[in-house]
Design an enzyme around this catalytic site. Structure first.
Site, PDB file in Angstrom:
ATOM      1  N   ASP A 118       3.823   9.383  -0.846  1.00 27.01           N
ATOM      2  CA  ASP A 118       2.713   8.754  -0.232  1.00 27.01           C
ATOM      3  C   ASP A 118       2.605   7.561  -1.459  1.00 27.01           C
ATOM      4  O   ASP A 118       2.470   7.894  -2.796  1.00 27.01           O
ATOM      5  CB  ASP A 118       1.501   9.659  -0.411  1.00 27.01           C
ATOM      6  N   HIS A 121       1.008  -1.286  -0.078  1.00 26.23           N
ATOM      7  CA  HIS A 121       0.002   0.096  -0.063  1.00 26.23           C
ATOM      8  C   HIS A 121       0.836   1.250   0.035  1.00 26.23           C
ATOM      9  O   HIS A 121       0.352   2.336  -0.358  1.00 26.23           O
ATOM     10  CB  HIS A 121      -1.058   0.129   1.370  1.00 26.23           C
TER      11      HIS A 121
HETATM   12  O1  F6P Z   1      -0.588   1.480   4.267  1.00 26.82           O
HETATM   13  C1  F6P Z   1      -0.462   2.257   5.223  1.00 26.82           C
HETATM   14  C2  F6P Z   1      -1.407   1.802   6.412  1.00 26.82           C
HETATM   15  O2  F6P Z   1      -1.278   0.545   6.548  1.00 26.82           O
HETATM   16  C3  F6P Z   1      -2.650   2.440   5.980  1.00 26.82           C
HETATM   17  O3  F6P Z   1      -3.923   1.571   5.912  1.00 26.82           O
HETATM   18  C4  F6P Z   1      -3.067   3.499   6.966  1.00 26.82           C
HETATM   19  O4  F6P Z   1      -2.925   4.760   6.417  1.00 26.82           O
HETATM   20  C5  F6P Z   1      -1.858   3.357   8.133  1.00 26.82           C
HETATM   21  O5  F6P Z   1      -0.880   2.771   7.557  1.00 26.82           O
HETATM   22  C6  F6P Z   1      -2.449   2.681   9.269  1.00 26.82           C
HETATM   23  O6  F6P Z   1      -1.278   2.704  10.203  1.00 26.82           O
HETATM   24  P1  F6P Z   1      -1.212   1.994  11.664  1.00 26.82           P
HETATM   25  O7  F6P Z   1      -1.751   0.634  11.373  1.00 26.82           O
HETATM   26  O8  F6P Z   1      -0.151   2.067  12.270  1.00 26.82           O
HETATM   27  O9  F6P Z   1      -2.332   2.760  12.611  1.00 26.82           O
END
Ligand code: F6P
Length: 499
Positions: A362, A154
């Site tokens: 990003d 992602h």
């Molecule tokens: O891909 C990045 C990501 O996994 C997104 O789903 C989200 O923006 C973020 O990181 C969530 O981060 P965390 O799980 O550390 O709160």
């Protein structure tokens, strides 16, 4: 239909629901519609590593394990978010590498593979997500799993020379190649990965986005993550009339709203954004009292040192900006670090004249797409977007800027605030056209279809998939077998839904 097994670090929980962020937005709809098994971390930290907890909801089985405190610190905070996150976003200066964290990161992946193993059926399709789980496919293979495995990243994939800054990364690239299909957000990420695979794993590029690794072939693909544009548009239009959104609107007293919404994260370019806002008011004082910015920067990953440091710097800079420019009855910036629920954000986005989305790097940035979907088509706002967000490849109607250049940002803000209705409509149309026929469901189905193709007829690049294409191991040239003979029975519904 083959059962889909999604594996991600975060899994929606019974109490907190879907976790915030792009991954949840992308996967929730797909799993709701298709059903299957969703496996990962429960979100809880326990005294010792216990067993698996399984919960059934709708058509989905949610299977989760807890992390111990040491695992949470080293796997999640220190390695995933303290090393891989900055590295993959090309910010190696923020990385704090420690071999012990790398070891625990691998151990957690191995533990997840071991826990998932007894839940797998022979015809399952396994789809692993994101940077927390780079070695998971290899850990599953090491335990004898021969199911098709897909992996989707992602976040961005940095260039090989940036990655080389972390000693562990070469081995992780090799482990990623245990999957049959690797998906990325943009062509640039795919190209960076292919170069890293050549460098660290002696992979050889084949025509048609494939790599030859030893005697195997691994497929690569670009699958930009999408939102549900029509659903989000309806939500925004309804929520714009909510009491909270109307309160925000009234508080503007006719000023234009510049809106930024994200997690408080070093990759989001928040300090640079405050610099751009200051430059706007200094370069174009006509906007003093006529525009104001609301920045929602929800506190996130606060156990990671660079996030805490950023919070301190932002508090200082935001205070200084307001102290320097505010008047008794006006301020340039409203700064909110509490998380605001997604529905209300949709309403706020509809009231914004400018969506300011300026990450330093990003993977995609779904807020940019949500801003577009939230607009009133007869009087839309303008998206000012970093050229380093994956979304910039698709949203060509946005004003794209270099987030490091405060003056360029200020010029774009000035232009967006003054933009006549006809140009706003034209730009919004171009952005809307890029997202209106897409959805997380289409995104998920196209990945699953590509995974099926990669594991059934993978040596014949563009042959249409047929139900009986399971017969013999594919070959390239005369006698070189490039894939292991993992030919699972295909159930037709996946095959016909190739959209
Ligand atoms: O891909 C990045 C990501 O996994 C997104 O789903 C989200 O923006 C973020 O990181 C969530 O981060 P965390 O799980 O550390 O709160």
């Amino acid at each position: 239909m083959n059962r889909l097994v999604v594996v991600s670090n975060r899994v929606p929980t019974a109490t907190a629901g879907a976790p915030a962020g792009g991954l949840a937005v992308a996967l929730d709809g797909l799993m709701e519609k298709r059903g299957g098994l969703w496996f990962g971390w429960s979100g809880a930290v326990a005294a010792s590593s216990g067993g698996i907890c399984v919960r059934h909801d709708g058509g989905v089985d949610y299977a989760t394990i807890d992390l111990t405190q040491d695992e949470h610190d080293r796997y999640y905070n220190n390695f995933a978010n303290g090393v891989l996150w900055p590295l993959l976003h090309t910010m190696p200066e923020l990385m704090q590498f420690d071999r012990r964290d790398a070891r625990v990161y691998r151990e957690v992946n191995a533990r997840m593979a071991g826990a998932l193993l007894p839940l797998l059926r022979p015809t399952d399709l396994v789809w692993v997500h994101d940077y927390h789980l780079l070695p998971l496919a290899a850990a599953l293979r090491a335990r004898g799993v021969s199911n098709p495995i897909g992996f989707f990243l992602h976040v961005p994939f940095a260039s090989a020379d940036v990655l080389a800054a972390a000693p562990e990364v070469g081995a992780l690239v090799r482990d990623m190649l245990a999957a049959d299909l690797l998906g990325f957000q943009t062509e640039n990420d795919l190209a960076n990965f292919a170069a890293a695979a050549e460098l660290f794993a002696e992979a050889r590029r084949l025509p048609g986005n494939a790599l030859e690794v030893g005697h195997r072939r691994v497929r690569l693909g670009v699958f930009p993550v999408e939102i549900d544009p029509h659903g989000f548009a309806d939500l925004a239009s309804a929520m714009a009339r909510s009491p909270e959104a109307m309160r925000l609107r009234r508080s503007l007293h006719g000023q234009h709203l510049i809106l930024g919404v994200e997690r408080l994260d070093p990759t989001k370019g928040l300090l640079q954004r405050l610099g751009g806002l200051r430059a706007l008011f200094e370069q174009s004082p006509k906007w003093l009292r006529r525009a104001t910015m609301l920045q929602i920067a929800a506190t996130s990953r606060k156990d990671v040192a660079s996030y805490r440091a950023l919070r301190d710097s932002l508090d200082r800079e935001a205070g200084k900006l307001n102290a320097d420019l505010a008047e008794a009855d006006w301020q340039p910036l409203r700064f909110v670090s509490r998380a605001v629920n997604r529905a209300l954000v949709a309403g706020y986005l509809r009231h914004a004249r400018v969506g300011l989305v300026t990450p330093l790097r990003d993977g995609m940035n779904l807020v940019a797409k949500e801003f577009v979907a939230a607009q009133d088509p007869t009087d839309p706002g303008v998206l000012v977007l970093s050229r380093f967000a994956g979304a910039a490849q698709q949203l060509t109607g946005a004003l794209t800027i270099n987030p490091h250049d405060a003056h360029e940002m200020a010029d774009a803000l000035d232009r967006a605030l003054a933009m006549p209705l006809a140009e706003r409509c034209e730009r919004w149309q171009a952005c809307w056209a890029a997202i209106e026929n897409r959805s997380p469901l289409v995104w998920g189905r196209s990945f699953v279809a590509a995974l099926l193709r990669a594991t059934t007829i993978s040596a014949v690049p563009d042959l249409p998939l047929r139900a009986n294409d399971q017969a013999k191991p594919p070959t390239i040239g005369t006698d070189m077998v490039l894939v292991e003979p993992r030919h699972l029975p295909i159930m037709l519904p996946d095959v016909v839904n190739l959209n």
